[in-house]
Write a protein that holds these residues in place. Structure first.
Motif, short mmCIF file in Angstrom:
data_model
loop_
_atom_site.label_atom_id
_atom_site.label_comp_id
_atom_site.label_asym_id
_atom_site.label_seq_id
_atom_site.Cartn_x
_atom_site.Cartn_y
_atom_site.Cartn_z
N ILE A 116 0.86 -1.19 0.00
CA ILE A 116 0.00 0.00 0.00
C ILE A 116 0.89 1.24 0.00
N SER A 117 0.57 2.20 -0.87
CA SER A 117 1.45 3.35 -1.07
C SER A 117 1.42 4.34 0.10
N SER A 118 0.27 4.56 0.70
CA SER A 118 0.17 5.51 1.80
C SER A 118 0.63 4.84 3.09
N ILE A 119 1.59 5.45 3.75
CA ILE A 119 2.15 4.85 4.97
C ILE A 119 1.12 4.82 6.09
N TYR A 120 0.20 5.79 6.10
CA TYR A 120 -0.81 5.83 7.15
C TYR A 120 -1.84 4.71 6.98
N VAL A 121 -2.29 4.52 5.76
CA VAL A 121 -3.24 3.44 5.48
C VAL A 121 -2.56 2.09 5.70
N GLN A 122 -1.29 2.00 5.32
CA GLN A 122 -0.54 0.76 5.52
C GLN A 122 -0.39 0.43 7.00
N SER A 123 -0.13 1.42 7.83
CA SER A 123 0.03 1.15 9.26
C SER A 123 -1.30 0.75 9.89
N VAL A 124 -2.40 1.35 9.45
CA VAL A 124 -3.72 0.96 9.96
C VAL A 124 -4.05 -0.47 9.54
N ALA A 125 -3.76 -0.79 8.28
CA ALA A 125 -4.03 -2.15 7.78
C ALA A 125 -3.18 -3.19 8.51
N GLU A 126 -1.91 -2.88 8.75
CA GLU A 126 -1.05 -3.81 9.48
C GLU A 126 -1.52 -3.98 10.93
N THR A 127 -1.99 -2.89 11.53
CA THR A 127 -2.51 -2.98 12.89
C THR A 127 -3.74 -3.87 12.93
N LEU A 128 -4.64 -3.71 11.98
CA LEU A 128 -5.85 -4.54 11.94
C LEU A 128 -5.52 -6.00 11.65
N MET A 129 -4.48 -6.24 10.84
CA MET A 129 -4.11 -7.62 10.51
C MET A 129 -3.46 -8.33 11.70
N THR A 130 -2.75 -7.60 12.55
CA THR A 130 -2.04 -8.23 13.67
C THR A 130 -2.80 -8.12 14.99
N MET A 131 -3.89 -7.38 15.01
CA MET A 131 -4.69 -7.25 16.22
C MET A 131 -5.35 -8.59 16.55
N PRO A 132 -5.44 -8.94 17.83
CA PRO A 132 -6.14 -10.19 18.17
C PRO A 132 -7.56 -10.19 17.66
N LEU A 133 -7.97 -11.31 17.08
CA LEU A 133 -9.27 -11.41 16.43
C LEU A 133 -10.42 -11.22 17.43
N ALA A 134 -10.25 -11.68 18.66
CA ALA A 134 -11.31 -11.52 19.66
C ALA A 134 -11.56 -10.04 19.95
N LEU A 149 -13.33 -8.47 16.85
CA LEU A 149 -14.75 -8.81 16.82
C LEU A 149 -15.53 -8.05 17.90
N PHE A 150 -14.92 -7.90 19.07
CA PHE A 150 -15.56 -7.15 20.16
C PHE A 150 -15.75 -5.68 19.76
N ALA A 151 -14.74 -5.10 19.11
CA ALA A 151 -14.85 -3.71 18.64
C ALA A 151 -15.94 -3.59 17.58
N GLY A 152 -16.05 -4.58 16.71
CA GLY A 152 -17.12 -4.58 15.72
C GLY A 152 -18.49 -4.65 16.38
N ALA A 153 -18.61 -5.45 17.44
CA ALA A 153 -19.88 -5.53 18.17
C ALA A 153 -20.24 -4.18 18.78
N ILE A 154 -19.27 -3.50 19.33
CA ILE A 154 -19.53 -2.18 19.92
C ILE A 154 -19.98 -1.19 18.86
N VAL A 155 -19.35 -1.24 17.68
CA VAL A 155 -19.74 -0.34 16.59
C VAL A 155 -21.19 -0.60 16.19
N PHE A 156 -21.59 -1.87 16.06
CA PHE A 156 -22.96 -2.16 15.67
C PHE A 156 -23.95 -1.82 16.78
N PHE A 157 -23.54 -1.93 18.04
CA PHE A 157 -24.43 -1.50 19.13
C PHE A 157 -24.63 0.01 19.09
N PHE A 158 -23.58 0.77 18.77
CA PHE A 158 -23.73 2.22 18.62
C PHE A 158 -24.63 2.56 17.44
N ILE A 159 -24.47 1.85 16.33
CA ILE A 159 -25.34 2.07 15.18
C ILE A 159 -26.79 1.82 15.57
#
Length: 101
Positions: free
Chosen positions: A58-76, A79-89
């Motif tokens: 990915i050419s943008s270093i900021y987008v690349q760092s966000v993508a790498e963080t999401l790829m290495t973040m624990p899946l649990a 998923l918990f953060a996704g649940a919180i987002v949908f509860f806020f929605i």
């Protein structure tokens, strides 16, 4: 109950189930020793190595760092953060019912 609430509940249940599964695996690997080795499952463990190489391209270093963080973040946690987002929605888009009487 709205779709966003159902998605939030299902993501929360999957997150809790995955966390319990990881703890059970750590206890089972412990056996008779005193070493408790808890290992997180991340998206990088589940996807092909070509996907990880794509993130590195990915050419943008900021987008690349966000993508790498999401790829290495624990899946649990992801998923918990996704649940919180949908509860806020659900909280901001659901209609409020006011009872009279």
């Amino acid at each position: 109950m709205s779709i966003s609430a159902l998605i939030g509940i299902s993501l929360l249940l999957v997150s809790i189930s995955l966390f319990v599964y990881q703890i059970m695996i750590a206890f089972m690997d412990m056996g008779v020793s005193d070493d408790f080795n808890y290992e997180n499952i991340s998206l990088a463990d589940l996807v092909d190595s070509s996907t990880i190489e794509w993130v590195d391209g990915i050419s943008s270093i900021y987008v690349q760092s966000v993508a790498e963080t999401l790829m290495t973040m624990p899946l649990a946690i992801l998923l918990f953060a996704g649940a919180i987002v949908f509860f806020f929605i659900h909280a901001f888009t659901s209609e409020r019912r006011i009872s009279k009487g």
